[in-house]
Design a protein around this motif. Structure first.
Motif, PDB file in Angstrom:
ATOM      1  N   ARG A   1     -11.321  -3.614 -15.982  1.00  0.00           N
ATOM      2  CA  ARG A   1     -11.890  -4.072 -14.707  1.00  0.00           C
ATOM      3  C   ARG A   1     -13.109  -3.261 -14.312  1.00  0.00           C
ATOM      4  O   ARG A   1     -13.954  -3.749 -13.558  1.00  0.00           O
ATOM      5  N   HIS A   2     -13.217  -2.038 -14.824  1.00  0.00           N
ATOM      6  CA  HIS A   2     -14.333  -1.150 -14.457  1.00  0.00           C
ATOM      7  C   HIS A   2     -14.873  -0.521 -15.749  1.00  0.00           C
ATOM      8  O   HIS A   2     -14.572   0.637 -16.076  1.00  0.00           O
TER       9      HIS A   2
ATOM     10  N   ARG B   1      -6.198   0.217  -7.411  1.00  0.00           N
ATOM     11  CA  ARG B   1      -6.305  -0.100  -5.986  1.00  0.00           C
ATOM     12  C   ARG B   1      -7.469   0.665  -5.355  1.00  0.00           C
ATOM     13  O   ARG B   1      -8.227   0.118  -4.552  1.00  0.00           O
ATOM     14  N   LEU B   2      -7.611   1.916  -5.744  1.00  0.00           N
ATOM     15  CA  LEU B   2      -8.715   2.723  -5.206  1.00  0.00           C
ATOM     16  C   LEU B   2     -10.051   2.330  -5.828  1.00  0.00           C
ATOM     17  O   LEU B   2     -11.075   2.283  -5.144  1.00  0.00           O
TER      18      LEU B   2
ATOM     19  N   ASP C   1     -10.930  -0.560  -6.908  1.00  0.00           N
ATOM     20  CA  ASP C   1     -11.352  -1.886  -6.441  1.00  0.00           C
ATOM     21  C   ASP C   1     -11.848  -1.881  -4.999  1.00  0.00           C
ATOM     22  O   ASP C   1     -12.482  -2.848  -4.569  1.00  0.00           O
ATOM     23  N   ASP C   2     -11.572  -0.807  -4.259  1.00  0.00           N
ATOM     24  CA  ASP C   2     -11.838  -0.820  -2.817  1.00  0.00           C
ATOM     25  C   ASP C   2     -12.538   0.481  -2.393  1.00  0.00           C
ATOM     26  O   ASP C   2     -11.888   1.404  -1.894  1.00  0.00           O
ATOM     27  N   PRO C   3     -13.857   0.583  -2.576  1.00  0.00           N
ATOM     28  CA  PRO C   3     -14.564   1.810  -2.188  1.00  0.00           C
ATOM     29  C   PRO C   3     -14.351   2.230  -0.740  1.00  0.00           C
ATOM     30  O   PRO C   3     -14.200   3.428  -0.464  1.00  0.00           O
ATOM     31  N   PRO C   4     -14.348   1.311   0.256  1.00  0.00           N
ATOM     32  CA  PRO C   4     -14.065   1.760   1.632  1.00  0.00           C
ATOM     33  C   PRO C   4     -12.698   2.431   1.760  1.00  0.00           C
ATOM     34  O   PRO C   4     -12.542   3.391   2.513  1.00  0.00           O
ATOM     35  N   LEU C   5     -11.693   1.904   1.023  1.00  0.00           N
ATOM     36  CA  LEU C   5     -10.370   2.538   1.043  1.00  0.00           C
ATOM     37  C   LEU C   5     -10.448   3.944   0.456  1.00  0.00           C
ATOM     38  O   LEU C   5      -9.825   4.881   0.976  1.00  0.00           O
ATOM     39  N   ARG C   6     -11.214   4.096  -0.641  1.00  0.00           N
ATOM     40  CA  ARG C   6     -11.379   5.428  -1.233  1.00  0.00           C
ATOM     41  C   ARG C   6     -11.934   6.406  -0.209  1.00  0.00           C
ATOM     42  O   ARG C   6     -11.452   7.545  -0.074  1.00  0.00           O
ATOM     43  N   ARG C   7     -12.973   5.982   0.493  1.00  0.00           N
ATOM     44  CA  ARG C   7     -13.604   6.882   1.467  1.00  0.00           C
ATOM     45  C   ARG C   7     -12.648   7.214   2.607  1.00  0.00           C
ATOM     46  O   ARG C   7     -12.579   8.358   3.060  1.00  0.00           O
ATOM     47  N   ARG C   8     -11.905   6.219   3.073  1.00  0.00           N
ATOM     48  CA  ARG C   8     -10.995   6.439   4.195  1.00  0.00           C
ATOM     49  C   ARG C   8      -9.866   7.392   3.798  1.00  0.00           C
ATOM     50  O   ARG C   8      -9.540   8.331   4.533  1.00  0.00           O
TER      51      ARG C   8
END
Length: 553
Positions: free
Chosen positions: A39-40, A149-150, A152-159
């Motif tokens: 996926r990455h 999960r992290l 796929d979701d950069p805003p979640l990583r930052r939060r």
């Protein structure tokens, strides 16, 4: 560092820190990497750590090659300072199956990284909070799911990374740890109860020390004749016999400095005024300095009196009058504000520093490096500060200039003093703590040894030292190979009644005559000349034009 491993700014980087050993299980991370790269495809995995088990490390390399991951897996090896890798990464991954605590995980959290770590019950599950500061896994499937999960979701990583950083600082910050240790040992009542928590973390590191000789290295003596620095502690007048007070800030004595400059002009001396907060912050203090700076008659450095230098978090006391006794964050903030005030009010950036009362502490060297200072003169040779917690009886410190940091960027130039007399060269350092102990001085032991010419301590100052004693000190230090001398006094001494050394107008005249005679002696008998701190620090090429001595009369 990301560019060096072929990672573009938008390419995700996983980081694992730990020895290449089976119980740390970095093999799981490599074997799961193809699922993540599906996926990455630009994903990188960096393994920082030494080879502990060579056969296992070879297996890791073989697995990466077999899976076509030779470029995606970076074996960074052992790093004495791994923290730049934390800054370069996006996620900390940690697969260890056995840890006493696993310091690397809260370190990664403190860097603001979300963490994906193997669940170790009772070890990491009270600070790796599922979905809040990171994720816990039990097998490869759980690791892949949490990491994707992290990814796929950069805003979640930052939060999650921000939350991890807050928790790590609250739970594992050194101040909190120290407080809990004191509580365990029943010493909570001895904690320094200051609102220092309101100050930011200093992040100083530990590469320099004024007081710890393990950081010191000798500096080569400057070529040519002996050099003489004149330093003036530019400070407020206060009664030295009374308790310290924040209200005692009279700086009108600065208007009398022209008296000494008549002597300086005759001998080509350009002094450096080590200015403290009351001098810099008040017009009566800074105006004379600005005028002398404008005319090239002086240089300016910094001197810190903590009891009159903001911020004021500590209680005024004898103990707190030595700035090195204060918490490092408070010492740093006071020094920072003083440094910036000198730049704002006098238009110069100070690069030479002295702690008031010669009260340097364990962190003073690191603070000076952070603030860009090049020279410190906070060491009082043969006069260890009695109220300093960290250096009782420091009689062995060298009077010669020496580096106090490992990179050799910060030079200590002590105020000149020495143990003089027939016992001095061989026995002085051993006898001095006994001879000059307050009790021995009350019993006149030191006075008797001085009269007999056996042992006396002398500092290079017109304050409390006779001209003959000063000459004797210089002759002794020259014989010992000293090439740099530092003369010092306090600016209030030029007004009668401000210091114990000049009670009357006649005392001031004798004070000035002392300076006149000493400068002539240093030039004519010692063969030396006045100099600046820049010459001592950088060599003769840094010399500023010095005024030529003029004939008296």
């Amino acid at each position: 560092m990301r560019a060096a491993i072929g990672a573009a700014p938008e390419d995700p980087v996983l980081l694992s820190v730990g020895g290449l050993v089976e119980r740390k299980d970095p093999l799981l991370l490599i074997e799961a990497l193809p699922r993540l790269r599906a996926r990455h495809p630009r994903l990188r995995l960096v393994l920082v750590g030494p080879v502990v088990e060579p056969d296992y490390a070879a297996r890791l390399h073989e697995t990466a090659a077999r899976l076509g991951l030779a470029e995606a897996v970076v074996f960074a090896g052992e790093q004495r300072n791994p923290h730049p890798w934390f800054a370069a990464a996006d996620i900390l991954v940690f697969a260890s199956r056995l840890e006493g605590f696993g310091t690397v995980v809260p370190e990664g959290m403190a860097h603001g990284l979300p963490v994906v770590v193997r669940h170790l019950p009772g070890v990491n599950d009270d600070f790796v909070l599922e979905g809040r500061t990171g994720f816990l896994f039990r097998d490869e499937d759980g690791f892949a799911a949490a990491t994707l999960r992290l990814l796929d979701d950069p805003p979640l990583r930052r939060r999650i990374g921000a939350a991890a950083r807050r928790l790590a600082r609250e739970r594992f910050g050194m101040r909190g740890i120290a407080a809990r240790y004191l509580q365990i040992y029943g010493l909570a009542d001895r904690m320094i109860r200051l609102p220092v928590a309101g100050l930011p973390e200093t992040g100083l590191g530990c590469t320099a020390s004024v007081v710890d000789a393990r950081f010191h290295a000798p500096a080569p003596p400057p070529p040519g004749p002996p050099l003489l620095l004149t330093t003036v502690d530019a400070e407020e007048a206060f009664d030295w016999s009374r308790p310290f007070s924040r209200e005692t800030v009279d700086v009108r004595a600065m208007a009398a400095q022209h008296l000494a400059h008549r002597v300086f002009e005759r001998h080509g001396v350009v002094p450096v005024y080590l200015a403290d907060w009351p001098i810099v912050s008040q017009a009566h203090g800074r105006a004379p300095l600005r005028e002398m700076l404008r005319d090239g008659l002086c240089d300016v450095g910094a001197q810190l009196h903590p009891w009159v230098n903001p911020p004021f978090f500590e209680q005024v006391s004898e103990h707190a009058s030595y700035v090195g006794n204060l918490p490092a964050a408070l010492e740093y903030e006071k020094a920072r504000r003083l440094t910036e005030a000198i730049g704002e009010h006098l238009g110069v950036t100070p690069r030479i520093y002295r702690t008031g009362r010669f009260g340097a502490g364990r962190r003073t060297g690191d603070i000076l490096k952070r603030l860009g200072y090049l020279v410190d003169s906070s060491v009082s040779v043969c006069w260890p500060p009695e109220g300093a917690d960290w250096q009782p009886g420091r009689w062995t410190v060298s009077a010669r200039p020496h580096w106090i940091d490992r990179e050799r960027t910060l030079l200590e130039v002590p105020a000149s003093a020495g143990l003089v007399g027939r016992l001095g060269p061989r026995h002085g350092q051993r006898l001095a703590p006994l001879v000059f102990h307050p009790l021995a001085q009350r019993l006149a032991v030191s006075a008797a040894l001085s009269r007999l010419g056996l042992l006396e301590r002398i500092r290079l100052s017109p304050e409390g030292i006779t001209i003959e004693e000063a000459k004797r000190l210089v002759r002794h230090m020259l014989a010992e190979g000293q090439r740099v001398f530092v003369l010092t006094y306090h600016s209030p001494s030029l007004v009668p009644g401000n210091t114990p050394y000049t009670r009357t107008a006649d005392d001031v005249r004798r004070f000035l005559a002392w300076l006149d005679e000493f400068y002539a002696f240093f030039r004519e008998e010692a063969g030396g000349r006045p100099a600046t701190w820049q010459e001592v620090r950088f060599g003769p090429q840094a010399a500023v034009p010095m005024p030529e001595p003029v004939a008296a009369g």
